[in-house]
Write a protein that holds these residues in place. Structure first.
Motif, short mmCIF file in Angstrom:
data_model
loop_
_atom_site.label_atom_id
_atom_site.label_comp_id
_atom_site.label_asym_id
_atom_site.label_seq_id
_atom_site.Cartn_x
_atom_site.Cartn_y
_atom_site.Cartn_z
N MET A 1 -62.92 11.86 7.97
CA MET A 1 -63.83 12.04 9.09
C MET A 1 -63.36 11.20 10.28
N ARG A 2 -63.57 11.71 11.46
CA ARG A 2 -63.21 10.93 12.64
C ARG A 2 -64.38 10.91 13.62
N LYS A 3 -64.63 9.72 14.13
CA LYS A 3 -65.75 9.53 15.06
C LYS A 3 -65.23 9.60 16.49
N TYR B 1 -64.64 -2.19 18.79
CA TYR B 1 -65.76 -1.49 18.15
C TYR B 1 -67.13 -2.05 18.55
N VAL C 1 -71.75 10.07 20.18
CA VAL C 1 -70.80 10.15 19.08
C VAL C 1 -70.82 11.53 18.43
N GLU C 2 -69.66 11.94 18.02
CA GLU C 2 -69.57 13.21 17.28
C GLU C 2 -68.59 12.96 16.13
N VAL C 3 -68.94 13.40 14.95
CA VAL C 3 -68.03 13.20 13.83
C VAL C 3 -67.41 14.53 13.44
N TYR D 1 -65.94 9.60 20.61
CA TYR D 1 -66.88 9.13 21.61
C TYR D 1 -66.70 9.93 22.89
N ASP E 1 -60.87 5.53 9.18
CA ASP E 1 -60.04 6.36 10.05
C ASP E 1 -59.11 5.49 10.89
N HIS E 2 -59.66 4.38 11.39
CA HIS E 2 -58.84 3.49 12.21
C HIS E 2 -57.67 2.92 11.40
N LYS F 1 -55.27 -7.17 12.10
CA LYS F 1 -55.52 -6.95 13.53
C LYS F 1 -57.00 -7.08 13.89
N PHE F 2 -57.85 -7.04 12.87
CA PHE F 2 -59.28 -7.16 13.14
C PHE F 2 -59.72 -8.62 13.30
N ILE G 1 -68.11 -6.80 13.46
CA ILE G 1 -68.42 -5.46 13.97
C ILE G 1 -69.79 -5.02 13.45
N VAL H 1 -56.95 2.28 21.70
CA VAL H 1 -56.03 1.15 21.59
C VAL H 1 -54.64 1.58 22.02
N GLN H 2 -54.19 2.71 21.49
CA GLN H 2 -52.85 3.21 21.79
C GLN H 2 -52.69 3.55 23.27
N LEU I 1 -66.66 4.98 7.67
CA LEU I 1 -65.78 6.10 7.99
C LEU I 1 -64.98 5.85 9.26
N LEU J 1 -67.79 -0.54 21.90
CA LEU J 1 -68.13 0.87 21.79
C LEU J 1 -69.56 1.06 21.27
N LYS K 1 -75.09 16.99 10.83
CA LYS K 1 -73.91 17.84 10.75
C LYS K 1 -73.16 17.65 9.43
N SER L 1 -76.91 10.42 15.48
CA SER L 1 -76.94 11.77 16.03
C SER L 1 -76.12 12.75 15.21
N TYR L 2 -75.17 12.21 14.45
CA TYR L 2 -74.26 13.13 13.77
C TYR L 2 -74.62 13.33 12.32
N TYR M 1 -58.96 4.34 17.64
CA TYR M 1 -57.54 4.05 17.53
C TYR M 1 -56.75 4.61 18.71
N ASN N 1 -55.09 5.63 10.62
CA ASN N 1 -54.23 5.93 11.77
C ASN N 1 -53.14 4.88 11.94
N TYR O 1 -61.22 8.75 20.13
CA TYR O 1 -61.62 7.90 19.01
C TYR O 1 -60.99 6.51 19.18
N GLU P 1 -58.93 -4.83 17.92
CA GLU P 1 -59.85 -4.02 17.12
C GLU P 1 -61.21 -4.69 16.98
#
Lengths: 226, 112
Positions: free
Chosen positions: B73-75, B50, B64-66, B77, A35-36, A63-64, A72, B31-32, A31, B53, A224, A220-221, B28, A39, B26, B46
């Motif tokens: 979903m977005r993670k 990660y 972390v919070e999603v 920090y 998201d990355h 880019k990775f 990762i 990076v920006q 996820l 992080l 939720k 932790s998440y 991305y 974006n 988050y 990238e």
């Protein structure tokens, strides 16, 4: 400036499939990477009208770097594994404050003193192996029920099993390759060593396969969402 | 390009500093942010961001919070309590290092 473009459901699903096809099996990392990428793709599409989704996706993935996502995943696995072992060893040593461990120590001491080494060593290892196999079976059964695997939770629940089986094999082959020659210089004191190792292994197994999977900080998440 | 190597070693410190300033971010976005702050002089890659992080997360310096954002979903920090202390420690370390480098580079006295 162009207006900001947003990816739709099916494109997000496409990205999930893409990330999965690059061997990212953990949902939490999927996820984050989705998201990355999303974006980045949205950003590129908003800046360049000619660009289509697929080419933007390829650009974003590049880019990775040459290791793509696998680096990762591996690095995170290593970080969590290290954290887990540190805690497992610490907790095992903390058990030496527990009176119960001295009962085990005494028991193993008597066993090692009065039963020929080869018998009790094999018996003990066999018991541990059966224990490991049962735990492994139970954990695998539980993990199959949810198809979302979280990296942290996966390591916390399975790493104990793999390290314990390795430890048992090491100790087993080490001892059965001539324990008496190896530790004969210890004389009668070698029984202290044997009982310490036996008790340590047992408690380490308890901590890393049963205690920590229950008490260790999980993702932790997780609660939720699910 | 030549900046990248020097930059990589200080990546964790930069992440901590960003989080100190912005509370919740988050990947991305980071990076920006760095791109903008340095006028595109420095790029966080990238592939390095990660792992850095995740390492900070596993050391307990960030949490972390999603959250659900739009259709995904977005993670996010953010710094933990120990992360706040760690940040100021590392920033201190880094500025001392930069000072020393500055001295070394600009020093005109020759050693006899």
């Amino acid at each position: 400036m162009e207006h900001h473009k947003t990816l739709d459901e099916s494109q997000i699903e496409n990205l999930f499939a893409f990330v999965k096809s690059h061997y990212v099996e953990y949902y939490d990392i999927q996820l984050e990477l989705v998201d990355h990428l999303a974006n980045d793709i949205e950003h590129m599409l908003s800046e360049d009208d000619q660009l289509d989704f697929e080419s933007a996706k390829t650009k974003a993935f590049k880019k990775f770097g040459i290791y793509g996502f696998s680096d990762i995943v591996t690095k995170k696995e290593n970080a969590v594994t290290y954290e887990f072992f540190k805690e497992a060893f610490y907790q095992t040593f903390m058990h030496f404050k527990n009176p119960l461990i001295y009962i085990f120590l005494l028991f193993f001491f008597i066993v090692s003193k009065y039963i020929p080494f080869i018998y009790w060593a094999i018996g003990y290892n066999l018991l541990l192996f059966i224990g490991i196999a049962v735990l492994d079976f139970l954990i695998k059964k539980r993990e199959k029920k949810t198809n979302k695997i979280y990296l942290r939770d996966h390591i916390v629940t399975t790493q104990g099993i793999s390290i314990c089986s390795t430890l048992i094999i090491i100790v087993h082959s080490f001892f059965l390759n001539g324990p008496f020659e190896l530790f004969s210089w210890l004389g009668e004191y070698r029984h202290y060593l044997y009982s310490f190792i036996a008790a340590f292994l047992l408690f380490f197994m308890w901590v890393s396969c049963i205690q920590l999977p229950r008490t260790f900080r999980l993702s932790s998440y997780r609660l939720k969402q699910d | 390009m030549s900046n990248q190597k020097l930059f990589k070693g200080s990546l964790q410190t930069i992440i901590l500093k960003l989080l100190e300033r912005n509370a919740k971010m988050y990947g991305y976005e980071m990076v920006q942010h760095v791109k903008q702050l340095t006028n595109e002089e420095l790029n966080i890659t990238e592939g390095a961001l990660y792992p850095a992080l995740h390492k900070l997360e596993s050391e307990g310096f960030v949490e972390v919070e999603v959250l659900k954002v739009g259709n995904r979903m977005r993670k996010y920090y953010s710094l933990t309590k120990s992360g706040v202390t760690e940040t100021s420690d590392r920033i201190g370390e880094m500025s001392r290092f930069l000072e020393t480098m500055e001295q070394l580079i600009t020093s005109k006295t020759k050693l006899a």
